[in-house]
Scaffold this active site. Structure first.
Site, PDB file in Angstrom:
ATOM      1  N   CYS A 261       1.465  34.100 147.925  1.00 24.42           N
ATOM      2  CA  CYS A 261       1.877  35.483 148.180  1.00 24.42           C
ATOM      3  C   CYS A 261       1.200  36.361 147.133  1.00 24.42           C
ATOM      4  O   CYS A 261      -0.020  36.329 147.010  1.00 24.42           O
ATOM      5  CB  CYS A 261       3.395  35.625 148.162  1.00 24.42           C
ATOM      6  SG  CYS A 261       4.194  35.083 146.638  1.00 24.42           S
ATOM      7  N   ARG A 266       7.651  34.691 146.767  1.00 28.57           N
ATOM      8  CA  ARG A 266       7.920  34.688 148.205  1.00 28.57           C
ATOM      9  C   ARG A 266       7.312  33.443 148.855  1.00 28.57           C
ATOM     10  O   ARG A 266       7.862  32.894 149.810  1.00 28.57           O
ATOM     11  CB  ARG A 266       7.342  35.955 148.850  1.00 28.57           C
ATOM     12  CG  ARG A 266       8.109  37.227 148.572  1.00 28.57           C
ATOM     13  CD  ARG A 266       7.418  38.432 149.173  1.00 28.57           C
ATOM     14  NE  ARG A 266       6.151  38.739 148.494  1.00 28.57           N
ATOM     15  CZ  ARG A 266       5.281  39.662 148.899  1.00 28.57           C
ATOM     16  NH1 ARG A 266       5.534  40.367 149.989  1.00 28.57           N
ATOM     17  NH2 ARG A 266       4.163  39.875 148.233  1.00 28.57           N
TER      18      ARG A 266
END
Length: 311
Positions: A261, A266
């Site tokens: 990410c 994430r």
């Protein structure tokens, strides 16, 4: 520690008293624990609950009874070198929190378990494997069910836990990614950022400080934003739904996967979905776009043609 039943009774939360009491119940198999199971088993001697929220201050305003706070800014990373927590420091934290070799660690947090998943990845790097689980739905689901929070700081008897050395098989480095780009390796790159980030329309989400001087994505990467893996209530979608989502872009477990990410948090959420729920061979690239997009001499794909102007 006071039992959840007593806590609920003390605050007049009568509806929850209907929950079956099973303090010595077997810890569920699999990577996820339901809020309902956890609410009825907070006194379980073989579990330790940690909160890892994007906003560490949430813990002070209320947390699951008995949970220990883990600040991702300082306790899951090495604040000097850009690295995950060093073994000695992480081990000291876990000893202080009462984690022993038989303890199952259950993590939860805000933002649909973004950083709780990061925490699960760090725990797994240090050998926890099936002994680390996520509370499915995190704070969002717990709150939606009206389950109580506590503000007391728990005290747990310290242990002499000895962590193993890092399992580097769970971690992709820049050299691994470049080897994949140059087709020296047959891994699949999964970019879990938003479509505007992937396409190069924006350098990063509004308001964040971690930036790369180039926009776009790593050549060959497919885009599956992390949010596709969760339902409206914050819990993970079913394994069947997850398989279908990733199969649409060719991620079916037949090849090793690297997730990334912007800074690796994430992508830990997607790492958890693909590796722990679906059982695929997955590594998390925690250097992610802030490392790759700032590296000299590596190619990017910038569909929007955005040029860095320093603004």
């Amino acid at each position: 520690m006071k039992s959840i039943r007593n806590i609920l009774a003390g605050i007049g939360f009568t509806a929850a008293l209907a929950l079956p009491f099973a303090a010595q119940a077997t810890v569920p198999e699999g990577p996820l624990v339901s809020a309902e199971w956890l609410a009825d088993n907070l006194d379980h001697p073989d579990i330790r609950v940690f909160e890892v929220s994007v906003d560490p201050g949430l813990y002070e305003r209320g947390h699951i009874a008995g949970a220990v706070n883990l600040d991702w800014h300082t306790e899951l990373v090495d604040s000097v070198s850009r690295d995950i927590a060093q073994r000695d420091a992480f081990q000291a934290k876990l000893r202080e929190a009462g984690v022993g070799p038989e303890t199952t660690v259950i993590l939860y947090g805000d933002n649909n378990n973004w950083f709780a998943a990061w925490g699960a990845w760090v725990f797994d790097v240090y050998g926890f494997g099936d002994k680390v689980k996520l509370l499915d739905g995190g704070r969002k689901y717990w709150e939606a069910k009206g389950l109580p929070f506590d503000t007391r700081t728990p005290e747990h008897a310290a242990t002499t836990l000895d962590l193993p050395e890092r399992n580097n098989a769970l971690r992709a480095r820049l050299s691994d990614v470049i080897a994949t780009v140059e087709k020296q390796k047959d891994d699949v790159l999964v970019d879990i950022r938003s479509a505007p980030e992937y396409e190069g329309k924006v350098f990063a989400p509004e308001g964040v400080k971690e930036l790369a001087v180039r926009a776009g994505h790593i050549p060959g990467a497919v885009n599956v934003p992390w949010g596709k893996a969760v339902a409206e209530d914050g819990r993970f979608k079913s394994p069947e739904e997850l398989k279908a989502i990733y199969a649409e872009v060719g991620v079916d477990g037949s090849k090793p996967v690297i997730t990334y990410c912007r800074i690796g948090e994430r992508s830990s959420h997607t790492w958890f979905a693909l590796s722990r729920i679906l059982g695929y061979d997955v590594r998390n690239y925690d250097g992610s776009w802030t490392e790759y997009g700032n590296s000299v001499g590596v190619p990017v794909v910038n569909l929007a043609g955005t040029v860095w102007t320093g603004k």
